[in-house]
Design a protein around this motif. Structure first.
Motif, PDB file in Angstrom:
ATOM      1  N   ARG A  25       0.830  -1.216   0.000  1.00 37.99           N
ATOM      2  CA  ARG A  25       0.000   0.000   0.000  1.00 37.99           C
ATOM      3  C   ARG A  25       0.859   1.258   0.000  1.00 37.99           C
ATOM      4  NH1 ARG A  25      -3.609  -0.325   4.904  1.00 37.99           N
ATOM      5  NH2 ARG A  25      -1.873  -1.544   5.664  1.00 37.99           N
ATOM      6  N   ALA A  26       1.970   1.214   0.694  1.00 39.62           N
ATOM      7  CA  ALA A  26       2.885   2.359   0.732  1.00 39.62           C
ATOM      8  C   ALA A  26       4.222   1.890   0.168  1.00 39.62           C
ATOM      9  CB  ALA A  26       3.030   2.873   2.147  1.00 39.62           C
ATOM     10  N   PHE A  27       4.219   1.647  -1.114  1.00 39.43           N
ATOM     11  CA  PHE A  27       5.343   1.001  -1.783  1.00 39.43           C
ATOM     12  C   PHE A  27       6.688   1.667  -1.508  1.00 39.43           C
ATOM     13  CE2 PHE A  27       7.981   0.034  -5.520  1.00 39.43           C
ATOM     14  CZ  PHE A  27       7.968  -1.345  -5.425  1.00 39.43           C
ATOM     15  N   LEU A  28       6.739   2.975  -1.507  1.00 40.80           N
ATOM     16  CA  LEU A  28       8.015   3.673  -1.357  1.00 40.80           C
ATOM     17  C   LEU A  28       8.597   3.575   0.049  1.00 40.80           C
ATOM     18  CD1 LEU A  28       7.347   6.844  -3.508  1.00 40.80           C
ATOM     19  CD2 LEU A  28       8.608   4.779  -4.137  1.00 40.80           C
ATOM     20  N   SER A  29       7.775   3.252   1.035  1.00 37.46           N
ATOM     21  CA  SER A  29       8.303   3.165   2.399  1.00 37.46           C
ATOM     22  C   SER A  29       8.670   1.742   2.804  1.00 37.46           C
ATOM     23  CB  SER A  29       7.289   3.739   3.389  1.00 37.46           C
ATOM     24  OG  SER A  29       6.139   2.928   3.441  1.00 37.46           O
ATOM     25  N   ILE A  30       8.512   0.777   1.926  1.00 37.04           N
ATOM     26  CA  ILE A  30       8.827  -0.615   2.265  1.00 37.04           C
ATOM     27  C   ILE A  30      10.282  -0.777   2.713  1.00 37.04           C
ATOM     28  CG2 ILE A  30       9.095  -2.939   1.305  1.00 37.04           C
ATOM     29  CD1 ILE A  30       6.480  -2.460  -0.201  1.00 37.04           C
ATOM     30  N   PRO A  31      11.277  -0.241   2.014  1.00 41.88           N
ATOM     31  CA  PRO A  31      12.657  -0.414   2.492  1.00 41.88           C
ATOM     32  C   PRO A  31      12.887   0.138   3.895  1.00 41.88           C
ATOM     33  CG  PRO A  31      12.664   0.350   0.228  1.00 41.88           C
ATOM     34  CD  PRO A  31      11.246   0.431   0.717  1.00 41.88           C
ATOM     35  N   ALA A  32      12.283   1.279   4.199  1.00 41.58           N
ATOM     36  CA  ALA A  32      12.460   1.859   5.535  1.00 41.58           C
ATOM     37  C   ALA A  32      11.813   0.987   6.603  1.00 41.58           C
ATOM     38  CB  ALA A  32      11.867   3.264   5.572  1.00 41.58           C
ATOM     39  N   ARG A  33      10.628   0.437   6.328  1.00 39.09           N
ATOM     40  CA  ARG A  33       9.959  -0.417   7.308  1.00 39.09           C
ATOM     41  C   ARG A  33      10.743  -1.706   7.524  1.00 39.09           C
ATOM     42  NH1 ARG A  33       4.881   1.009   4.557  1.00 39.09           N
ATOM     43  NH2 ARG A  33       4.980  -1.030   3.619  1.00 39.09           N
ATOM     44  N   HIS A  34      11.259  -2.291   6.459  1.00 35.07           N
ATOM     45  CA  HIS A  34      12.058  -3.508   6.603  1.00 35.07           C
ATOM     46  C   HIS A  34      13.347  -3.232   7.373  1.00 35.07           C
ATOM     47  CE1 HIS A  34       9.996  -6.635   4.194  1.00 35.07           C
ATOM     48  NE2 HIS A  34       9.367  -5.571   3.741  1.00 35.07           N
ATOM     49  N   ASP A  35      13.964  -2.096   7.124  1.00 35.95           N
ATOM     50  CA  ASP A  35      15.176  -1.728   7.852  1.00 35.95           C
ATOM     51  C   ASP A  35      14.884  -1.566   9.342  1.00 35.95           C
ATOM     52  OD1 ASP A  35      18.006  -0.917   7.957  1.00 35.95           O
ATOM     53  OD2 ASP A  35      17.157   1.032   8.506  1.00 35.95           O
ATOM     54  N   LEU A  36      13.785  -0.897   9.653  1.00 36.64           N
ATOM     55  CA  LEU A  36      13.402  -0.725  11.054  1.00 36.64           C
ATOM     56  C   LEU A  36      13.123  -2.073  11.704  1.00 36.64           C
ATOM     57  CD1 LEU A  36      12.713   1.137  13.409  1.00 36.64           C
ATOM     58  CD2 LEU A  36      10.373   1.221  12.529  1.00 36.64           C
ATOM     59  N   TRP A  37      12.449  -2.970  11.018  1.00 37.25           N
ATOM     60  CA  TRP A  37      12.186  -4.324  11.543  1.00 37.25           C
ATOM     61  C   TRP A  37      13.497  -5.046  11.831  1.00 37.25           C
ATOM     62  CZ3 TRP A  37       8.874  -7.758  13.521  1.00 37.25           C
ATOM     63  CH2 TRP A  37       9.219  -9.094  13.476  1.00 37.25           C
ATOM     64  N   ARG A  38      14.407  -5.054  10.865  1.00 38.71           N
ATOM     65  CA  ARG A  38      15.670  -5.775  11.052  1.00 38.71           C
ATOM     66  C   ARG A  38      16.479  -5.189  12.208  1.00 38.71           C
ATOM     67  NH1 ARG A  38      15.309  -5.938   5.337  1.00 38.71           N
ATOM     68  NH2 ARG A  38      16.503  -4.024   5.188  1.00 38.71           N
ATOM     69  N   ARG A  39      16.525  -3.872  12.324  1.00 34.60           N
ATOM     70  CA  ARG A  39      17.271  -3.242  13.421  1.00 34.60           C
ATOM     71  C   ARG A  39      16.646  -3.552  14.779  1.00 34.60           C
ATOM     72  NH1 ARG A  39      20.660   1.416  11.947  1.00 34.60           N
ATOM     73  NH2 ARG A  39      20.758   1.495   9.691  1.00 34.60           N
ATOM     74  N   THR A  40      15.327  -3.501  14.857  1.00 36.34           N
ATOM     75  CA  THR A  40      14.646  -3.793  16.113  1.00 36.34           C
ATOM     76  C   THR A  40      14.809  -5.255  16.479  1.00 36.34           C
ATOM     77  OG1 THR A  40      13.056  -2.042  15.626  1.00 36.34           O
ATOM     78  CG2 THR A  40      12.441  -3.624  17.329  1.00 36.34           C
TER      79      THR A  40
END
Length: 78
Positions: A25-40
């Protein structure tokens, strides 16, 4: 995310999850969300290492599973 890890992963275990699920749904923010998941996820697992719950070798495998392998397995991506 930290509450999720503390409560859900503590009860269900990481191997009963699919890692990080996302939609487009928010295609452009997918890399940022995945990065936040991996860091957390890495931070949570590092906390387990510091407290002596898991060793470093197991922690490496766990973070690879949470960041990549579990989702790949859950969706039969090879």
């Amino acid at each position: 995310m930290n509450r999720y890890f503390d409560r859900v992963m503590e009860t269900a275990g990481i191997y009963n999850t699919a890692g990080f699920n996302d939609d487009t749904r928010a295609f452009l923010s997918i890399p940022a969300r995945h990065d936040l998941w991996r860091r957390t996820a890495a931070n949570w697992i590092a906390g387990l290492v510091v407290r002596g719950i898991v060793d470093t070798e197991d922690a490496r495998e766990m973070i690879l599973d949470l960041g990549y392998r579990l989702a790949r397995k859950a969706y039969n991506l090879g």
